[in-house]
Write a protein that holds these residues in place. Structure first.
Motif, PDB file in Angstrom:
ATOM      1  N   TRP A 540     -49.931 -66.324 -48.704  1.00  0.00           N
ATOM      2  CA  TRP A 540     -48.564 -66.604 -48.251  1.00  0.00           C
ATOM      3  C   TRP A 540     -47.575 -65.583 -48.800  1.00  0.00           C
ATOM      4  CZ3 TRP A 540     -44.152 -67.917 -51.065  1.00  0.00           C
ATOM      5  CH2 TRP A 540     -43.063 -68.346 -50.306  1.00  0.00           C
ATOM      6  N   GLY A 541     -47.792 -65.132 -50.046  1.00  0.00           N
ATOM      7  CA  GLY A 541     -46.896 -64.151 -50.637  1.00  0.00           C
ATOM      8  C   GLY A 541     -46.884 -62.845 -49.861  1.00  0.00           C
ATOM      9  N   GLU A 542     -48.031 -62.414 -49.361  1.00  0.00           N
ATOM     10  CA  GLU A 542     -48.061 -61.186 -48.567  1.00  0.00           C
ATOM     11  C   GLU A 542     -47.254 -61.350 -47.283  1.00  0.00           C
ATOM     12  OE1 GLU A 542     -52.154 -60.355 -47.928  1.00  0.00           O
ATOM     13  OE2 GLU A 542     -52.570 -59.791 -50.023  1.00  0.00           O
ATOM     14  N   GLU A 543     -47.350 -62.526 -46.657  1.00  0.00           N
ATOM     15  CA  GLU A 543     -46.550 -62.771 -45.462  1.00  0.00           C
ATOM     16  C   GLU A 543     -45.063 -62.778 -45.793  1.00  0.00           C
ATOM     17  OE1 GLU A 543     -47.845 -66.362 -43.668  1.00  0.00           O
ATOM     18  OE2 GLU A 543     -49.950 -65.771 -43.505  1.00  0.00           O
ATOM     19  N   LEU A 544     -44.692 -63.337 -46.942  1.00  0.00           N
ATOM     20  CA  LEU A 544     -43.282 -63.392 -47.329  1.00  0.00           C
ATOM     21  C   LEU A 544     -42.713 -61.996 -47.556  1.00  0.00           C
ATOM     22  CD1 LEU A 544     -40.804 -65.090 -48.237  1.00  0.00           C
ATOM     23  CD2 LEU A 544     -41.721 -64.945 -50.556  1.00  0.00           C
ATOM     24  N   ASN A 555     -36.518 -55.295 -50.712  1.00  0.00           N
ATOM     25  CA  ASN A 555     -37.794 -55.349 -51.418  1.00  0.00           C
ATOM     26  C   ASN A 555     -37.866 -56.626 -52.244  1.00  0.00           C
ATOM     27  OD1 ASN A 555     -38.398 -52.791 -50.395  1.00  0.00           O
ATOM     28  ND2 ASN A 555     -37.420 -51.773 -52.126  1.00  0.00           N
ATOM     29  N   VAL A 556     -39.068 -57.117 -52.448  1.00  0.00           N
ATOM     30  CA  VAL A 556     -39.276 -58.361 -53.195  1.00  0.00           C
ATOM     31  C   VAL A 556     -40.343 -58.133 -54.253  1.00  0.00           C
ATOM     32  CG1 VAL A 556     -39.790 -60.819 -53.064  1.00  0.00           C
ATOM     33  CG2 VAL A 556     -38.757 -59.664 -51.102  1.00  0.00           C
ATOM     34  N   THR A 557     -40.033 -58.538 -55.470  1.00  0.00           N
ATOM     35  CA  THR A 557     -41.047 -58.609 -56.527  1.00  0.00           C
ATOM     36  C   THR A 557     -41.427 -60.078 -56.689  1.00  0.00           C
ATOM     37  OG1 THR A 557     -40.173 -56.678 -57.668  1.00  0.00           O
ATOM     38  CG2 THR A 557     -41.564 -58.175 -58.938  1.00  0.00           C
ATOM     39  N   LEU A 558     -42.606 -60.459 -56.231  1.00  0.00           N
ATOM     40  CA  LEU A 558     -43.071 -61.846 -56.238  1.00  0.00           C
ATOM     41  C   LEU A 558     -44.098 -62.021 -57.345  1.00  0.00           C
ATOM     42  CD1 LEU A 558     -43.358 -64.675 -55.066  1.00  0.00           C
ATOM     43  CD2 LEU A 558     -44.947 -63.766 -53.375  1.00  0.00           C
ATOM     44  N   VAL A 559     -43.783 -62.913 -58.294  1.00  0.00           N
ATOM     45  CA  VAL A 559     -44.679 -63.207 -59.410  1.00  0.00           C
ATOM     46  C   VAL A 559     -45.236 -64.614 -59.206  1.00  0.00           C
ATOM     47  CG1 VAL A 559     -44.917 -63.333 -61.907  1.00  0.00           C
ATOM     48  CG2 VAL A 559     -43.240 -61.773 -60.904  1.00  0.00           C
ATOM     49  N   LEU A 593     -47.327 -59.787 -57.764  1.00  0.00           N
ATOM     50  CA  LEU A 593     -47.889 -59.776 -59.111  1.00  0.00           C
ATOM     51  C   LEU A 593     -48.472 -61.138 -59.437  1.00  0.00           C
ATOM     52  CD1 LEU A 593     -44.932 -57.960 -60.899  1.00  0.00           C
ATOM     53  CD2 LEU A 593     -46.924 -56.925 -59.835  1.00  0.00           C
ATOM     54  N   ASP A 594     -49.609 -61.118 -60.123  1.00  0.00           N
ATOM     55  CA  ASP A 594     -50.293 -62.338 -60.557  1.00  0.00           C
ATOM     56  C   ASP A 594     -50.132 -62.460 -62.064  1.00  0.00           C
ATOM     57  OD1 ASP A 594     -51.881 -64.486 -61.065  1.00  0.00           O
ATOM     58  OD2 ASP A 594     -53.634 -63.739 -60.011  1.00  0.00           O
ATOM     59  N   LEU A 595     -49.546 -63.565 -62.504  1.00  0.00           N
ATOM     60  CA  LEU A 595     -49.303 -63.753 -63.930  1.00  0.00           C
ATOM     61  C   LEU A 595     -50.586 -63.706 -64.741  1.00  0.00           C
ATOM     62  CD1 LEU A 595     -47.103 -64.426 -66.057  1.00  0.00           C
ATOM     63  CD2 LEU A 595     -47.629 -66.835 -65.693  1.00  0.00           C
TER      64      LEU A 595
END
Length: 825
Positions: A540-544, A555-559, A593-595
């Motif tokens: 889902w994060g890739e789609e977002l 740009n989005v930094t998604l953790v 990013l994966d915590l």
């Protein structure tokens, strides 16, 4: 007589409205005598049983519940203090508090001194219980850091702080406050160690006469790993906040709670000021606990006319054992029941008498509330024209049917209010999420948090929770569409997209979005424990990222955090995400990013600080050349970000550059507070994430005001002379250039040129010439394979003299300098 007239008035209004005259009243009169006789005697028995048995049982249950609650809340208090001890130990082992402080010249190393003061500010704000943080150094001289750098000269003051260092133990607690952050001298009457020694000396007594409470203090010697410490970190807790924290140990607002040491001395209390009666009660509690000889179970204490449920237990600290004590009055629970049982007995007895003597009068009195309610619902004759529908309905209904009708109308209104509440539920959810992940609900246990979530419509039983944090970047390049003041609008649009996409994703059972209004947001996902929630979140994060980049051009930094089953863990995970996101790569574009994947945050290569470009930028700023300074800033940031690096590294580089610029301002007589006002430049710069935004802010808020200040001095004649001398030095540093030759060629005296050069450049002539030659020599050592003797001649020195001056300035020989750089990645 007055009551009789009122009843007749009510009946007249009922007759005027067409109500039946005595339909319900006759029924009451016929049955009330029998009802009172049947009910009164059991009521007497019930009241006595409740008073004698149920109250005792409730006292036992309340004592058990009080002990359970206090144990849970005491663990929360212990966790707070343990976290504070661990945090201080972490800071004490920091390299910045290492052996290098023993020999550092804090006056010469302005930046190092500023970093220590800034670190203490950070330490002071790292925990809500901390009131002040101080650093005392015994070597190389007696120095105190609090809100500023202070060299201690007063022997008495030095002696007070030195006692912290001389006391045995590497980390310990004391119950006496240190000097205030302003640096005032500690009087002998408030000597921390003397007071503590006095407290320990009175351990055999019930309690010392001095029940005056001081702020608890945590002391840690530095360096943390040294057997020969030369300084101490001194953390003073906020007595008001400690008191508020201890108040959580009382299940109700009434009662007493405090912490005491092994000697019976009160360390902290739930009340900042104790009345004489409270002090006496506290001493009685301590005596009762001492008589139990180490037992930790709760017990009941009779004091005066009140019974208290007392719970206490140990709380181990790093250097001593504390005891928490909580006493709650039983009357806060049993008083209502006692009143009810007494009231039942009295009412039953009175009802028995009334049933025998005044049954008819009682029936009239019982019916009167119904009549009064009907009087409110049924309008009088004069009001019939304003409510004809109610009068017509009243002619067809008896009293209870009319009350039922009104109840239905009230139910309809309640349902309407419930629908309005449902409309406000998203705002309530967002508010709860903000409080939860920010850690403001730390006082709640896991059960309490789940109960609050269930009240907001979340499913929590056998569920897992996953927290995601989004930071939106790239808005600095969108000035054609949005300005810097529109960050809240952009965040709102992005948060709406996140919520819409998350609700449509089939594998997310429930979601909650928190909008921070600062180009960042958070998403809480709730799903069954058996679901592979982490994998679905990554997809889902890739789609977002693709959707926001396509629609909002940002740009989005998604953790993505860890999946947990306990709501209590979410604030800690969010704090870890905020801390680690600063170590993300500053490369352009969106990032997922994966915590749990640490390689996403930590890089093996450190970003290099472009020292040479900093010197060029500083010189351009000194001359007041805004265009040249802007170009130099672009080159500086391009070099700082060329090797990749992380957001944290770039922020540290820019903070160091800001310190260098402010240092230059002070040298040239331009006070930063006059140019910038009272704002904290370091705090503002630390809150900026994007390199473009950093460059824009640095140019507009720091460099441009200083350049304008310098340009206002452009008319000074010696300024142009100094500029030409600087240009000559940078061109001809290889030649035998001197202050006298430069002054003679410009027809000024050497003294005038030396004074002007020092004022404008910040250093004297020979130091500037040496610095230019050393910078070029270091560049040749790093980038070429020339022999060291050839490099010495190339920069204008004899080889023997070059070696001496290089080692003096760089604290290493040229060959060692080249060897060190050859092994760096």
């Amino acid at each position: 007589m007055e009551q009789t007239r009122q009843r007749h008035g009510l009946r007249g209004r009922l007759r005027a409205a067409g109500m039946p005259k005595t339909r319900t009243g006759r029924y009451y009169r016929r049955s009330l005598i029998l009802i009172l006789l049947i009910v009164s005697i059991p009521g007497l028995v019930t009241g006595i049983v409740m008073h004698q048995l149920v109250v005792t049982r409730m006292e036992q249950e309340f004592n058990r519940m009080h002990q359970s609650q206090i144990e849970t809340r005491a663990r929360n208090v212990d966790d707070q203090l343990t976290y504070l001890e661990m945090s201080l130990s972490h800071w004490a082992f920091e390299p910045r508090f290492g052996e290098a402080l023993r020999t550092k010249d804090f006056v010469y190393d302005f930046k190092g001194t500023a970093e220590i003061v800034t670190t203490l500010y950070v330490l002071e704000g790292s925990h809500p219980l901390i009131r002040s943080a101080q650093l005392y150094l015994d070597e190389p001289k007696s120095i105190l850091f609090n809100r500023e750098y202070t060299e201690l000269t007063d022997r008495q003051q030095i002696s007070q702080y030195a006692k912290y260092l001389n006391r045995s133990g590497h980390v310990y607690w004391t119950d006496t406050d240190t000097a205030e952050p302003s640096g005032e001298t500690i009087s002998s009457d408030h000597d921390p160690l003397l007071n503590e020694a006095g407290a320990r000396g009175n351990e055999s007594e019930d309690i010392s006469d001095g029940d005056v409470q001081s702020a608890p203090v945590l002391v840690h010697k530095i360096p943390g790993d040294s057997t020969d410490p030369f300084g101490t970190l001194i953390i003073t807790l906020d007595q008001g906040k400690v008191s508020s924290l201890l108040k959580t140990l009382t299940p109700y607002d009434e009662g007493t709670t405090f912490l005491m040491n092994a000697g019976g001395r009160t360390l902290a209390s739930g009340s900042l000021e104790l009345a004489p009666t409270e002090i006496t009660f506290e001493r009685r509690l301590k005596q009762a606990i001492a008589d139990r000889k180490g037992e930790t179970a709760s017990f009941l204490l009779r004091y005066g006319s009140e019974t208290y449920s007392v719970s206490y237990g140990p709380m181990s600290r790093v250097d001593s054992d504390w005891t928490y004590v909580s006493a709650a009055p039983m009357s806060s629970v049993t008083a209502p029941l006692k009143q009810v049982s007494t009231f039942i007995v009295l009412l039953s007895g009175a009802g028995l008498l009334l049933g025998l003597v005044l049954s008819w009068y009682a029936s009239r009195r019982i019916y009167s509330p119904v009549a009064r309610m009907l009087g409110l619902l049924v309008p009088s004759r004069s009001d019939n024209h304003s409510a004809p529908h109610l009068s017509q309905r009243a002619t067809r209904l008896d009293e209870f049917e009319l009350l039922e009708s009104q109840w239905q109308e009230l139910t309809t209104q309640r349902l309407s209010a419930h629908r309005q509440l449902e409309e406000q539920l998203p705002q309530l959810r967002e508010s709860f999420m903000l409080q939860l992940i920010r850690g403001h609900l730390y006082a709640y246990d896991e059960t309490g948090l789940r109960r609050k979530m269930q009240g907001l419509g979340f499913h929590t039983e056998e569920r897992q929770f996953l927290l995601l944090e989004m930071a939106f970047t790239g808005h600095a390049r969108m000035e054609g569409r949005f300005g810097s003041q529109d960050t809240g609008l952009m965040t709102f649009a992005a948060a709406n997209m996140i919520e819409e996409m998350a609700r449509e994703y089939p594998d997310f059972e429930q979601i909650g979005v928190a909008n921070f209004h600062d180009l960042s947001a958070a998403l809480l996902i709730v799903a069954p424990q058996a679901a592979d929630l982490k994998s679905h979140a990554l997809l889902w994060g890739e789609e977002l990222l693709e959707a926001i980049g396509r629609v909002l051009k940002m740009n989005v930094t998604l953790v993505i955090g860890r999946s947990v089953t306990a709501v209590k863990e979410l604030p800690g995970i969010f704090a870890e995400m905020e801390r680690l996101v600063a170590y993300r790569s500053i490369e352009p574009g969106s990032q997922l990013l994966d915590l749990e994947d640490q390689s996403c945050f930590y890089r093996t290569r450190e970003a290099a600080y472009p020292l040479g470009l900093e010197n060029e930028l500083i010189q351009a700023i000194r001359r007041g050349r805004s265009a040249e300074a802007e170009h130099g800033l672009e080159r500086f940031m391009a070099e700082a970000t060329r090797t990749g690096g992380t957001e944290f590294q770039l922020q540290q580089i820019m903070l160091q550059l800001l310190g260098s610029i402010q240092h230059t301002m002070l040298q040239t007589g331009a006070a930063p507070y006059r140019l910038f006002g009272d704002g904290n430049r370091y705090e503002k710069l630390s809150s900026i994430r994007e390199p473009e935004e950093m460059k824009k802010w640095m140019m507009q808020q720091v460099i441009s005001p200083y350049a304008e200040e310098i340009q206002s001095r452009e008319e000074e004649p010696m300024r142009r002379v100094v500029d030409s001398v600087i240009e000559e030095i940078r061109r001809n540093y290889k030649l035998d250039i001197s202050l006298e030759s430069c002054a003679e060629s410009r027809q000024v005296t050497p003294y005038a040129l030396s004074k002007a050069f020092k004022q404008e450049a910040g250093v004297n002539f020979i130091d500037y010439l040496t610095r230019v030659r050393m910078d070029e020599a270091k560049r040749l050592l790093r980038e070429t394979t020339m022999k060291i003797n050839d490099i010495a001649i190339e920069v204008g020195y004899q080889p023997s003299y070059f070696n001496r001056i290089f080692k003096k300035r760089e604290e290493t020989t040229p060959s060692q300098y080249r060897e060190r750089w050859s092994y760096e990645p």
